[in-house]
Design an enzyme around this catalytic site. Structure first.
Site, PDB file in Angstrom:
ATOM      1  N   HIS A 132      -7.884 -28.014   1.901  1.00  0.00           N
ATOM      2  CA  HIS A 132      -8.437 -28.841   2.965  1.00  0.00           C
ATOM      3  C   HIS A 132      -8.623 -28.014   4.229  1.00  0.00           C
ATOM      4  O   HIS A 132      -7.863 -27.076   4.500  1.00  0.00           O
ATOM      5  CB  HIS A 132      -7.577 -30.086   3.214  1.00  0.00           C
ATOM      6  CG  HIS A 132      -6.188 -29.826   3.715  1.00  0.00           C
ATOM      7  ND1 HIS A 132      -5.899 -29.591   5.036  1.00  0.00           N
ATOM      8  CD2 HIS A 132      -4.996 -29.797   3.063  1.00  0.00           C
ATOM      9  CE1 HIS A 132      -4.590 -29.426   5.179  1.00  0.00           C
ATOM     10  NE2 HIS A 132      -4.020 -29.538   3.997  1.00  0.00           N
TER      11      HIS A 132
ATOM     12  N   ASP B 299      -9.018 -29.547   7.349  1.00  0.00           N
ATOM     13  CA  ASP B 299      -8.576 -30.276   8.542  1.00  0.00           C
ATOM     14  C   ASP B 299      -7.120 -29.966   8.845  1.00  0.00           C
ATOM     15  O   ASP B 299      -6.376 -29.439   8.009  1.00  0.00           O
ATOM     16  CB  ASP B 299      -8.782 -31.785   8.375  1.00  0.00           C
ATOM     17  CG  ASP B 299      -7.902 -32.375   7.279  1.00  0.00           C
ATOM     18  OD1 ASP B 299      -7.782 -31.734   6.204  1.00  0.00           O
ATOM     19  OD2 ASP B 299      -7.343 -33.474   7.470  1.00  0.00           O
TER      20      ASP B 299
ATOM     21  N   ASP C 191      -0.572 -24.888   7.162  1.00  0.00           N
ATOM     22  CA  ASP C 191      -1.070 -26.072   6.446  1.00  0.00           C
ATOM     23  C   ASP C 191      -2.518 -26.371   6.835  1.00  0.00           C
ATOM     24  O   ASP C 191      -2.762 -27.196   7.716  1.00  0.00           O
ATOM     25  CB  ASP C 191      -0.179 -27.271   6.747  1.00  0.00           C
ATOM     26  CG  ASP C 191      -0.522 -28.499   5.930  1.00  0.00           C
ATOM     27  OD1 ASP C 191      -1.212 -28.358   4.903  1.00  0.00           O
ATOM     28  OD2 ASP C 191      -0.095 -29.598   6.317  1.00  0.00           O
TER      29      ASP C 191
ATOM     30  N   GLU D 117      -7.728 -34.493   4.753  1.00  0.00           N
ATOM     31  CA  GLU D 117      -6.550 -34.633   3.893  1.00  0.00           C
ATOM     32  C   GLU D 117      -5.353 -35.171   4.659  1.00  0.00           C
ATOM     33  O   GLU D 117      -4.469 -35.796   4.076  1.00  0.00           O
ATOM     34  CB  GLU D 117      -6.205 -33.269   3.273  1.00  0.00           C
ATOM     35  CG  GLU D 117      -5.130 -33.312   2.199  1.00  0.00           C
ATOM     36  CD  GLU D 117      -3.711 -33.119   2.734  1.00  0.00           C
ATOM     37  OE1 GLU D 117      -2.753 -33.311   1.959  1.00  0.00           O
ATOM     38  OE2 GLU D 117      -3.561 -32.778   3.931  1.00  0.00           O
ATOM     39  N   GLU D 118      -5.323 -34.919   5.969  1.00  0.00           N
ATOM     40  CA  GLU D 118      -4.140 -35.246   6.760  1.00  0.00           C
ATOM     41  C   GLU D 118      -4.123 -36.689   7.267  1.00  0.00           C
ATOM     42  O   GLU D 118      -3.279 -37.047   8.083  1.00  0.00           O
ATOM     43  CB  GLU D 118      -4.027 -34.289   7.960  1.00  0.00           C
ATOM     44  CG  GLU D 118      -3.878 -32.820   7.587  1.00  0.00           C
ATOM     45  CD  GLU D 118      -2.523 -32.484   6.995  1.00  0.00           C
ATOM     46  OE1 GLU D 118      -1.745 -33.419   6.704  1.00  0.00           O
ATOM     47  OE2 GLU D 118      -2.242 -31.290   6.817  1.00  0.00           O
TER      48      GLU D 118
ATOM     49  N   GLU E 138      -1.948 -25.328  -0.814  1.00  0.00           N
ATOM     50  CA  GLU E 138      -0.839 -25.845  -0.010  1.00  0.00           C
ATOM     51  C   GLU E 138       0.231 -24.763   0.159  1.00  0.00           C
ATOM     52  O   GLU E 138       0.458 -23.956  -0.754  1.00  0.00           O
ATOM     53  CB  GLU E 138      -0.217 -27.070  -0.678  1.00  0.00           C
ATOM     54  CG  GLU E 138      -1.095 -28.301  -0.705  1.00  0.00           C
ATOM     55  CD  GLU E 138      -1.160 -29.011   0.643  1.00  0.00           C
ATOM     56  OE1 GLU E 138      -0.421 -28.612   1.564  1.00  0.00           O
ATOM     57  OE2 GLU E 138      -1.940 -29.963   0.761  1.00  0.00           O
TER      58      GLU E 138
ATOM     59  N   HIS F 216       2.775 -29.062  10.467  1.00  0.00           N
ATOM     60  CA  HIS F 216       2.655 -30.142  11.453  1.00  0.00           C
ATOM     61  C   HIS F 216       3.518 -29.924  12.693  1.00  0.00           C
ATOM     62  O   HIS F 216       3.536 -30.781  13.589  1.00  0.00           O
ATOM     63  CB  HIS F 216       2.998 -31.509  10.836  1.00  0.00           C
ATOM     64  CG  HIS F 216       2.155 -31.878   9.663  1.00  0.00           C
ATOM     65  ND1 HIS F 216       2.272 -33.098   9.025  1.00  0.00           N
ATOM     66  CD2 HIS F 216       1.183 -31.203   9.002  1.00  0.00           C
ATOM     67  CE1 HIS F 216       1.407 -33.150   8.027  1.00  0.00           C
ATOM     68  NE2 HIS F 216       0.735 -32.007   7.988  1.00  0.00           N
TER      69      HIS F 216
END
Length: 362
Positions: free
Chosen positions: A68, A70, A94, A127-128, A156, A333
C-alpha cells in the site's frame, strides 16, 4: 521522476518525502505511475490511485509484489531524514520501505535475462482506513484475474524475515437492554450492565488456544476491547454494550470461528450481538514450491503473523501469500516511525536473489 532502479534506501527516502495519508495518494500514485510507464515491455493499469504493473515474458510462473502507498496522518514527520543508520519519517516502516524494495526489484528485473518468474506489481491505496476504501479489496472484487499468481508477497514490515499467513478477526458488538430506574428504587428497573457480567466473566476466564498451522505457531485471543454503559451516577442503566474481538488461527474459517466465539460467550436472555467485522485468516502456504524458494533465499527464517493483513485477500483467491518487508512493525503509526537502512538493503538483496534464482542482477 522517481528512480526506481536506484539504491532502495534512496528510493525509500523519496517515497517518504511525498506525503500520502489515506485518501490523499494522488501525488505519490502519479510519481510511481510515471516511473513505471518508463519501463519497456511493461503494462501499467491505474484504477483511481491503485496501480498494477505486469510483465508478460512467458516464464511459466508469476510472483505478485504488493504494497500500500498510503500512510496514517502526518505527525510533523515528513520530510524524513537518516540518522545513525536509521531512516525516520511517516511511512518509513509502514510500508514505504517495503514498497521501495518491491518497486526496485520490479524495475531492475522486468527486462533482465535472469528473471525466473513473471511479475505483477500492485501499489494500492487506502489500506490504513476502513476496508471499504481498500484498493486491493476493490481489485479483488472487480479484477481478481490481476491478482492471480503462484505466490504473493506483501511488503508489510516483518523484521526482514518471512511472516507467514495471518490470523482472522471477528469483532462483535454485544448489547444488553434493560429498564431505566432511579438507583434508590433499583428494583423498579432492570440493570443492563449486570446482564453483561456473566459474559464478561466467561471472556476473562477464557484460555486461548495455541496451534501449529503449516509449521507456524499461532496464539489466539478473545478480548473485550471497548465497553460502555451508564446514564447518570444515580440511575440504573437501560443499555450496556461492549466490543469483543476474537483473533483466530487460520485453521478455522470465519464460520467455525464465529460458532466457537458464540459458544464461549453463551449470551443470556436480553443480550444480543451485531457483527462489526469478520475477516478470514490466511494459511502460511510455505509448502508451495514458490514459497520454498523464497525461504531458501531468505535463510529459512520465518514466523507466524499474529495480526491480520491483506495476505488474507490473496488466500481467499487461492494464492499463497506471505508478509516480507524491512522494519519493526512496532514503530508503525508512531511519530518517530523508523526503519534501519540495513534492513532495506537486506530485503532488497534477498528479493533480487529469490526472483533471479541467485543470478546476477547488475
Amino acid at each position: 521522476m522517481l528512480q526506481l532502479d536506484a539504491d532502495p534506501i534512496a528510493l525509500t527516502s523519496a517515497l517518504v518525502d511525498i506525503p500520502s495519508p489515506s485518501h490523499e495518494e494522488g501525488a505519490i500514485a502519479d510519481a510511481i505511475e510515471q516511473a513505471l510507464r518508463a519501463i519497456d515491455n511493461v503494462e501499467v493499469q491505474r484504477m483511481n490511485h491503485t496501480l498494477v504493473a505486469t510483465t508478460s515474458r512467458g516464464l511459466g510462473s508469476r510472483i505478485i509484489l504488493a504494497g500500500h502507498i498510503d500512510t496514517v496522518p502526518l505527525a510533523d514527520n515528513v520530510p524524513g531524514h537518516i540518522e545513525n543508520g536509521v531512516l525516520y519519517g511517516c511511512g518509513s516502516v509502514d510500508m514505504k520501505s517495503g514498497m521501495a524494495c518491491y518497486l526496485h526489484a520490479f524495475a531492475t528485473l522486468a527486462n533482465h535475462p535472469d528473471l525466473r518468474h513473471d511479475l505483477t506489481l500492485v501499489c494500492y491505496e487506502a489500506e490504513e482506513v476502513a476496508a471499504t476504501f481498500n484498493g486491493l479489496a476493490h481489485l479483488q472484487e472487480s479484477h481478481p484475474e490481476l491478482l492471480q499468481g503462484d505466490l504473493a508477497l506483501l511488503g508489510e514490515p516483518s523484521g526482514a524475515m518471512i511472516e507467514a499467513g495471518c490470523q482472522g478477526s471477528i469483532r462483535l458488538k454485544v448489547i444488553a437492554e434493560g429498564t431505566r430506574a432511579h438507583a434508590a428504587r433499583s428494583w423498579l428497573g432492570d440493570n443492563a450492565m449486570h446482564k453483561l457480567a456473566p459474559v464478561i466473566s466467561r471472556i476473562a476466564a477464557y484460555e486461548a488456544r495455541e496451534v501449529e498451522v503449516d509449521g507456524c505457531m499461532y496464539h489466539e485471543g478473545l478480548n473485550i476491547v471497548h465497553c460502555e454503559s451508564g446514564v447518570a451516577t444515580n440511575t440504573i442503566p437501560d443499555e450496556a454494550w461492549m466490543y469483543v474481538n476474537f483473533r483466530f488461527a487460520p485453521d478455522r474459517d470465519v464460520d467455525a470461528a464465529m460458532e466457537h466465539m458464540l459458544a464461549v460467550l453463551d449470551l443470556p436472555e436480553g443480550v444480543h450481538y451485531e457483527v462489526s467485522d469478520a475477516v478470514p485468516g490466511a494459511r502460511p502456504g510455505l509448502d508451495q514450491p514458490a514459497a520454498a524458494d523464497l525461504l531458501k533465499a531468505t535463510g529459512g527464517q520465518f514466523r507466524a503473523k499474529y495480526g491480520w493483513t491483506d495476505v488474507s485477500r490473496f488466500a481467499s483467491l487461492g494464492v499463497p501469500a506471505v508478509n516480507f518487508g524491512p522494519g519493526d512493525p512496532s514503530f508503525a503509526h508512531k511519530k518517530d516511525e523508523q526503519c534501519p537502512v540495513e534492513m532495506i538493503s537486506e530485503v532488497s538483496e534477498q528479493l533480487l536473489q529469490y526472483l533471479t534464482g541467485g543470478g546476477s542482477h547488475e
